[in-house]
Design a protein around this motif. Sequence first.
Motif, PDB file in Angstrom:
ATOM      1  N   LEU A  25      -2.431   3.701  13.099  1.00 50.06           N
ATOM      2  CA  LEU A  25      -2.927   2.431  12.561  1.00 50.06           C
ATOM      3  C   LEU A  25      -1.969   1.865  11.518  1.00 50.06           C
ATOM      4  N   ARG A  26      -1.458   2.741  10.642  1.00 49.19           N
ATOM      5  CA  ARG A  26      -0.490   2.283   9.639  1.00 49.19           C
ATOM      6  C   ARG A  26       0.771   1.759  10.310  1.00 49.19           C
ATOM      7  N   ASP A  27       1.225   2.473  11.339  1.00 53.87           N
ATOM      8  CA  ASP A  27       2.429   2.037  12.060  1.00 53.87           C
ATOM      9  C   ASP A  27       2.245   0.660  12.690  1.00 53.87           C
ATOM     10  N   PRO A  34      -4.268  -0.075   0.583  1.00 53.24           N
ATOM     11  CA  PRO A  34      -4.159   1.385   0.567  1.00 53.24           C
ATOM     12  C   PRO A  34      -5.312   2.036  -0.202  1.00 53.24           C
ATOM     13  N   TYR A  35      -5.699   3.205   0.263  1.00 51.29           N
ATOM     14  CA  TYR A  35      -6.745   4.037  -0.362  1.00 51.29           C
ATOM     15  C   TYR A  35      -8.137   3.418  -0.301  1.00 51.29           C
ATOM     16  N   THR A  36      -8.351   2.542   0.667  1.00 53.20           N
ATOM     17  CA  THR A  36      -9.701   2.039   0.907  1.00 53.20           C
ATOM     18  C   THR A  36     -10.160   2.537   2.270  1.00 53.20           C
ATOM     19  N   ARG A  37     -11.446   2.480   2.501  1.00 50.54           N
ATOM     20  CA  ARG A  37     -12.014   2.974   3.752  1.00 50.54           C
ATOM     21  C   ARG A  37     -11.590   2.091   4.923  1.00 50.54           C
ATOM     22  N   TRP A  38     -11.206   2.745   6.010  1.00 51.77           N
ATOM     23  CA  TRP A  38     -10.848   2.032   7.222  1.00 51.77           C
ATOM     24  C   TRP A  38     -12.110   1.531   7.907  1.00 51.77           C
ATOM     25  N   ARG A  39     -12.121   0.295   8.306  1.00 49.76           N
ATOM     26  CA  ARG A  39     -13.219  -0.301   9.087  1.00 49.76           C
ATOM     27  C   ARG A  39     -12.594  -1.102  10.210  1.00 49.76           C
TER      28      ARG A  39
END
Length: 56
Positions: A25-27, A34-39
């Motif tokens: 996902l980052r790629d 950054p450092y928040t929950r993925w939704r």
Amino acid sequence: MDDFVTPRQLAEELGLSDRTVRQWLRDQGWQGVPYTRWRLTEEQAAQVRNHFRRLG
């Protein structure tokens, strides 16, 4: 029912580590803050599923 999907849910479904899913996902540039929950939306989740199923 949630309106979003998490990398952990996708990882369990696909038999992967959630770290692998998050890195992909980052790629793709999908990490907002950054450092928040993925939704992830269902559309994004479908793209993740398609990507990893093609590799498998």
